[in-house]
Design a protein around this motif. Structure first.
Motif, PDB file in Angstrom:
ATOM      1  N   THR A  30     -31.211  41.927 -20.997  1.00  0.00           N
ATOM      2  CA  THR A  30     -32.356  41.197 -20.313  1.00  0.00           C
ATOM      3  C   THR A  30     -32.773  40.539 -21.524  1.00  0.00           C
ATOM      4  OG1 THR A  30     -32.898  42.782 -18.949  1.00  0.00           O
ATOM      5  CG2 THR A  30     -34.708  41.594 -19.710  1.00  0.00           C
ATOM      6  N   ILE A  31     -33.052  40.884 -22.861  1.00  0.00           N
ATOM      7  CA  ILE A  31     -33.532  40.003 -23.846  1.00  0.00           C
ATOM      8  C   ILE A  31     -32.715  38.792 -24.153  1.00  0.00           C
ATOM      9  CG2 ILE A  31     -33.957  40.314 -26.202  1.00  0.00           C
ATOM     10  CD1 ILE A  31     -34.750  43.047 -25.808  1.00  0.00           C
ATOM     11  N   SER A  32     -31.323  39.340 -24.348  1.00  0.00           N
ATOM     12  CA  SER A  32     -30.245  38.097 -24.688  1.00  0.00           C
ATOM     13  C   SER A  32     -30.298  36.941 -23.543  1.00  0.00           C
ATOM     14  CB  SER A  32     -28.767  38.990 -24.561  1.00  0.00           C
ATOM     15  OG  SER A  32     -27.880  37.799 -24.956  1.00  0.00           O
ATOM     16  N   THR A  33     -30.397  37.409 -22.364  1.00  0.00           N
ATOM     17  CA  THR A  33     -30.535  36.453 -21.065  1.00  0.00           C
ATOM     18  C   THR A  33     -31.534  35.513 -21.238  1.00  0.00           C
ATOM     19  OG1 THR A  33     -29.193  37.719 -19.685  1.00  0.00           O
ATOM     20  CG2 THR A  33     -30.238  36.281 -18.784  1.00  0.00           C
ATOM     21  N   ALA A  34     -32.964  36.113 -21.227  1.00  0.00           N
ATOM     22  CA  ALA A  34     -33.943  35.498 -21.608  1.00  0.00           C
ATOM     23  C   ALA A  34     -33.975  34.616 -22.681  1.00  0.00           C
ATOM     24  CB  ALA A  34     -35.103  36.315 -21.499  1.00  0.00           C
ATOM     25  N   GLN A  35     -33.631  35.049 -23.690  1.00  0.00           N
ATOM     26  CA  GLN A  35     -33.537  34.128 -24.933  1.00  0.00           C
ATOM     27  C   GLN A  35     -32.691  32.823 -24.879  1.00  0.00           C
ATOM     28  OE1 GLN A  35     -31.593  36.066 -28.351  1.00  0.00           O
ATOM     29  NE2 GLN A  35     -32.004  34.545 -29.543  1.00  0.00           N
ATOM     30  N   GLN A  36     -31.722  32.867 -24.041  1.00  0.00           N
ATOM     31  CA  GLN A  36     -30.797  31.730 -23.866  1.00  0.00           C
ATOM     32  C   GLN A  36     -31.837  30.683 -22.985  1.00  0.00           C
ATOM     33  OE1 GLN A  36     -26.702  31.998 -22.633  1.00  0.00           O
ATOM     34  NE2 GLN A  36     -26.820  34.227 -22.990  1.00  0.00           N
ATOM     35  N   ASP A  46     -26.754  27.564 -15.168  1.00  0.00           N
ATOM     36  CA  ASP A  46     -25.859  27.723 -16.628  1.00  0.00           C
ATOM     37  C   ASP A  46     -25.567  28.955 -17.130  1.00  0.00           C
ATOM     38  OD1 ASP A  46     -25.483  24.792 -15.982  1.00  0.00           O
ATOM     39  OD2 ASP A  46     -26.646  24.196 -17.943  1.00  0.00           O
ATOM     40  N   VAL A  47     -26.782  29.552 -17.393  1.00  0.00           N
ATOM     41  CA  VAL A  47     -26.605  30.912 -18.006  1.00  0.00           C
ATOM     42  C   VAL A  47     -26.183  31.955 -17.003  1.00  0.00           C
ATOM     43  CG1 VAL A  47     -27.926  32.903 -19.031  1.00  0.00           C
ATOM     44  CG2 VAL A  47     -28.471  30.828 -19.625  1.00  0.00           C
ATOM     45  N   ALA A  48     -26.260  31.692 -15.924  1.00  0.00           N
ATOM     46  CA  ALA A  48     -25.641  32.629 -14.903  1.00  0.00           C
ATOM     47  C   ALA A  48     -24.188  32.337 -14.875  1.00  0.00           C
ATOM     48  CB  ALA A  48     -26.502  32.432 -13.139  1.00  0.00           C
ATOM     49  N   LYS A  49     -23.826  31.131 -14.642  1.00  0.00           N
ATOM     50  CA  LYS A  49     -22.479  30.846 -14.648  1.00  0.00           C
ATOM     51  C   LYS A  49     -21.706  31.482 -15.641  1.00  0.00           C
ATOM     52  CE  LYS A  49     -19.211  27.043 -13.913  1.00  0.00           C
ATOM     53  NZ  LYS A  49     -19.349  25.719 -13.542  1.00  0.00           N
ATOM     54  N   GLU A  50     -22.256  31.297 -16.979  1.00  0.00           N
ATOM     55  CA  GLU A  50     -21.561  31.725 -18.303  1.00  0.00           C
ATOM     56  C   GLU A  50     -21.214  33.343 -18.009  1.00  0.00           C
ATOM     57  OE1 GLU A  50     -22.558  32.112 -22.773  1.00  0.00           O
ATOM     58  OE2 GLU A  50     -22.586  29.916 -22.101  1.00  0.00           O
ATOM     59  N   LEU A  51     -22.318  33.826 -17.490  1.00  0.00           N
ATOM     60  CA  LEU A  51     -22.740  35.329 -17.702  1.00  0.00           C
ATOM     61  C   LEU A  51     -21.778  35.879 -16.456  1.00  0.00           C
ATOM     62  CD1 LEU A  51     -26.181  36.099 -18.815  1.00  0.00           C
ATOM     63  CD2 LEU A  51     -24.011  36.064 -20.307  1.00  0.00           C
ATOM     64  N   GLY A  52     -21.626  35.132 -15.494  1.00  0.00           N
ATOM     65  CA  GLY A  52     -20.936  35.599 -14.364  1.00  0.00           C
ATOM     66  C   GLY A  52     -21.857  36.566 -13.437  1.00  0.00           C
ATOM     67  N   CYS A  53     -23.096  36.185 -13.279  1.00  0.00           N
ATOM     68  CA  CYS A  53     -23.951  36.817 -12.611  1.00  0.00           C
ATOM     69  C   CYS A  53     -24.834  35.733 -11.614  1.00  0.00           C
ATOM     70  CB  CYS A  53     -25.173  37.599 -13.503  1.00  0.00           C
ATOM     71  SG  CYS A  53     -25.953  36.471 -14.656  1.00  0.00           S
TER      72      CYS A  53
END
Length: 123
Positions: A30-36, A46-53
């Motif tokens: 959660t912290i890492s995702t929000a940090q991006q 973009d973050v979702a695509k990279e993380l596959g979520c």
């Protein structure tokens, strides 16, 4: 009509680092995702695509982090790490609580709504 989303608050890397104690109970992902999003300024898609979520997963992470940070910022609290002799620990914690601070490890206070509802039922 499309719902408008508010741009997330952006934090510098130094600010983000200072705020980490407030985020300790959240998951690393959660912290890492929000940090991006909040620090690096990347878009949720973009973050979702990279993380596959899903984008909603990214938005939920940002929302959880922002809610936590806003709680501390609204109370004008700042994290402090201090090293004191063992015999002074409780006195320092007590002083922090007396000043309106939050001591890590304390259980959250009960919500007033629950107490009010219980009192209303008792009448």
């Amino acid at each position: 009509m499309t719902a408008q989303t508010k741009d997330p608050v952006k934090y510098s890397a130094a600010e983000w680092e200072q705020l980490q104690p407030a985020l300790r109970s959240l998951s690393v992902s959660t912290i890492s995702t929000a940090q991006q999003v909040l620090v690096e300024g990347r878009s949720a898609p973009d973050v979702a695509k990279e993380l596959g979520c899903a984008r909603q997963t990214v938005h939920a992470a940002v929302k959880r982090v922002r809610a936590r940070l806003e709680k501390y910022e609204a109370a004008e609290l700042a994290p402090v790490l201090v090293w004191v002799p063992q015999e002074a620990v409780e006195a320092v914690k007590d002083h922090a609580r007396e000043q309106g601070g939050v001591v890590e490890g304390d259980k959250p206070k009960a919500k007033r709504k629950k107490a009010t509802k219980a009192a209303a039922k008792a009448k």
